[in-house]
Enzyme design. Sequence first.
Site, PDB file in Angstrom:
ATOM      1  N   ASN A 182      -5.968  -7.877  -2.497  1.00 27.10           N
ATOM      2  CA  ASN A 182      -5.583  -8.235  -1.138  1.00 27.10           C
ATOM      3  C   ASN A 182      -4.628  -7.299  -0.412  1.00 27.10           C
ATOM      4  O   ASN A 182      -4.523  -7.370   0.802  1.00 27.10           O
ATOM      5  CB  ASN A 182      -4.944  -9.629  -1.142  1.00 27.10           C
ATOM      6  CG  ASN A 182      -5.883 -10.696  -1.625  1.00 27.10           C
ATOM      7  OD1 ASN A 182      -6.951 -10.889  -1.054  1.00 27.10           O
ATOM      8  ND2 ASN A 182      -5.500 -11.367  -2.689  1.00 27.10           N
ATOM      9  N   TYR A 183      -3.924  -6.464  -1.127  1.00 29.89           N
ATOM     10  CA  TYR A 183      -2.847  -5.711  -0.479  1.00 29.89           C
ATOM     11  C   TYR A 183      -2.954  -4.204  -0.575  1.00 29.89           C
ATOM     12  O   TYR A 183      -2.314  -3.504   0.196  1.00 29.89           O
ATOM     13  CB  TYR A 183      -1.496  -6.138  -1.070  1.00 29.89           C
ATOM     14  CG  TYR A 183      -1.066  -7.503  -0.630  1.00 29.89           C
ATOM     15  CD1 TYR A 183      -0.554  -7.695   0.660  1.00 29.89           C
ATOM     16  CD2 TYR A 183      -1.180  -8.601  -1.463  1.00 29.89           C
ATOM     17  CE1 TYR A 183      -0.159  -8.952   1.081  1.00 29.89           C
ATOM     18  CE2 TYR A 183      -0.792  -9.859  -1.051  1.00 29.89           C
ATOM     19  CZ  TYR A 183      -0.277 -10.028   0.221  1.00 29.89           C
ATOM     20  OH  TYR A 183       0.101 -11.265   0.637  1.00 29.89           O
ATOM     21  N   LEU A 184      -3.689  -3.717  -1.544  1.00 31.30           N
ATOM     22  CA  LEU A 184      -3.686  -2.271  -1.746  1.00 31.30           C
ATOM     23  C   LEU A 184      -4.905  -1.646  -1.093  1.00 31.30           C
ATOM     24  O   LEU A 184      -6.044  -1.960  -1.461  1.00 31.30           O
ATOM     25  CB  LEU A 184      -3.650  -1.968  -3.246  1.00 31.30           C
ATOM     26  CG  LEU A 184      -2.416  -2.542  -3.943  1.00 31.30           C
ATOM     27  CD1 LEU A 184      -2.503  -2.336  -5.453  1.00 31.30           C
ATOM     28  CD2 LEU A 184      -1.142  -1.918  -3.387  1.00 31.30           C
ATOM     29  N   SER A 228       0.826  -1.205   0.000  1.00 30.60           N
ATOM     30  CA  SER A 228       0.000   0.000   0.000  1.00 30.60           C
ATOM     31  C   SER A 228       0.862   1.257   0.000  1.00 30.60           C
ATOM     32  O   SER A 228       0.573   2.222  -0.701  1.00 30.60           O
ATOM     33  CB  SER A 228      -0.935   0.007   1.210  1.00 30.60           C
ATOM     34  OG  SER A 228      -2.005  -0.889   1.002  1.00 30.60           O
TER      35      SER A 228
END
Length: 795
Positions: A753-755, A623
């Site tokens: 899933n990550y940002l 992120s």
Amino acid sequence: MSHEFDDEDRPITFKRSSMSKSNELHSKRRKSTSHCHDGQSYKKTSDVLSSNGQCSSSQNGKVVPSAKATSVKCSVGISTASTSNLKTYTRFSSANSNSTNHLKEDKCENSEDEEDKIPLSVRMKMNNDNAKQATPNVSTLSVKRPLDKLDSLHSSGKKAKLSDLASSINAKQISAKSEPHAEEEEDDDDIPLSLVMNNLATSVNNKSFSLKKFTKVNKGAAPFVKEKEKLKKSEHFKSTKLLQSSGDGQKKWTTFVHNGIIFPPPYNPHGVKILYKGKPVTLTPEQEEVATWFADMWDTEYMQNEIFKNNFWNDWQKLLGKNHVIQNVKDCDFTPIYDWCQNEKDKKKQMSSAEKKALREEKMKQEEKYKWAIVDGVKEKVGNFRVEPPGLFRGRGKHPKTGHVKKRIGPNDVIINIGKDAPIPECPIPGASWKEIRHDNTCSWLAKWRDPTKAKSSKYVFLAASSSWNGQSDKEKYEKARMLKSYIGNIRAAYTKGFTSIDITKQQIAVATYFIDKLALRAGNEKDDEEADTVGCCTLKVENVMAEGHNKLKFDFLGKDSIKYENTVEVELPVYNAILKFQKDKCPGDALFDKLDTSILNAHLKELMPNLTAKVFRTFNASFTLDDKLNKETKDGDVAEKVVVYQHANKQVAIICNHQRSVSKSHSSQISKLSGKIDELQAVLKELKIDLDRARKGKPPLKCSGVKNQSNLNPEAIEKKIAQTSAKIEKMQRDMHTKEDLKTVALGTSKINYLDPRISVAWCKRNEVPIEKIFSKTLLEKFAWAMDVDPDFRF
DNA sequence: GGAAATACTTAGCAATATGTAG
DNA sequence: CTACATATTGCTAAGTATTTCC
């Protein structure tokens, strides 16, 4: 994929300030796993490349006569078409989100941002003041009560907001609107995705209806709304408020209603015979079913996998029985069954679209009632309500169990979790009954069963990604990662100090944490030998890291999903030396970090920041990188150009996280096709230039290639055409380049899933990029909670 | 205290839907 | 409209991390 890791790529520049030794590392023991024996267990590195567990199906297997038959042997559905009792639930409590809420929200986001500038200790104080049971002190404290998690994660402003709203949650009410078909037909085709989504999944309050019309009217005229104001209010950014987690301990719900799950139809034998030593053999339906699974995989990579074939044969032989005519797979010819499978697929393809549609609608109708659950009066989408059908287990990489029969799951394998007062779902298989009914309101699953291939684990049915539960925990995940931002300086200082610790455990913790931070490695839990041999940070083996001189370490291992991680990094001298030390006197196959495992590591991380675990670093790194790149690289330009910037940033994240995909089987042909077209166009361009020259001299075009050449005679027209053509060429060249560039990079995984979606949403708002350019319909649903973020939001 | 069980998150690929060129 | 390419969704395997059990 090897990428250098220079300091510019760091989320935060490493600073080497020496810090107070605030943290005593845990010195827990570990079961000694060092086994410096068997030289044969040294494998890898060379035989590793081919084992990516990819299954590309080469299409040109056997030729199948395409039959005309239109009737499709289709699933014998389980038609328990009782009226859904879900529909009858309606929520009357009025709860309207109005603009006031928006204002509040914005304000809160601001205050949150402000917070980042406030010294850590003060912030922690603020949070603690807010926590229900304020814990007196600061950063090295690990939070004991998970209940306080939420509170400690949210700023005071946020918390206030949440409680303010708590009584008037408009999240997702149930309304008559939730029937997809009703409205879809006439309207939805030309309505922005997010609207359709609202109609379908979440019900819609009055405000959305008026806005909907607004948007629709505007749409044709200006696809990209001009003023920021409009954009902000745009329906696309409509957000769903999240319910406040009850704060009531583990309790996740008070009432919980759903209709259970769908089972796959029973096997329908086709009677096609297999050939054994050239002779047809009749199989029982059970034997035939398994043979058919295998035959249908004839043209996949699994057929090159000896483990797969062996496991299949072992299980199949059990079904055949010891004295069966078939004694050997090698003498089996599955072609007739394979052909039958292909034929079935062809039939399906040949069906008219009307037939397909009818079939789809029939299926939809049957499944409709399983698609929804009601949690505390709010209708939510269910995720995987279809029970996994039986088949051959497709384990990835060198999974020792790949190819084994995955048995059929029936109701008596299934535990249902549901509210006490909710009607127990009717068991869809006549005569069968559920294994167990549970009313456990500390967890969110609707149903679970033992994983047939892994005795120790279970398969779960959860709500869909768009549900408030998932949205809530998503948000918490990102808030935690943002919190790491303010701790990371201390953490880096601490582990830098640890590099030279004389306590080996501390030293290993330090180096492992460094890898996790710098390289975004996964934690690396222990695995048993019933699984593919893959590693993460804590489970790295000595041969996975090679010292190459000049402080360079080469990483080479198979990570999750047996995806290869290959990267050469320059590290700090103490790290380099520490690795040499950890490798000393060890054999290949031994653990690099022999004093570590994930619980020791995570226990240590928790001393540095409340609730910190290894995976938070990946979220943080991803992120932070997106936010950073977007803000550095976005320039003035049209929407398309900005989207390219986004994709570029997205790509960098994907590379950091090692999100790979296999090259599509048609990739090279697509590339050559593209480049052929470019060549063609370039030839055209050349011709045009000559013609331009000639036209200026008053001569006719060189080649009377077309009938419409009259209009192309004047130089202006030719010039225009030249410009068009070269623009086209450039675009194609760009496309080709990015295609080649991204052929092994998977962008989706990090986006999902990550940002932190708020980064993307805020960026879209600031840059007047429609959010649909970035998020698909399902992602818009999943990220509904992030849509009303302030445009100034920074991760 | 360590192993096992549990619950939830992350992952790549296949299937399907949608877009677009011919 | 068809055929192909691309984008999206669905599926389920494979992780992480916490809790429970012994």
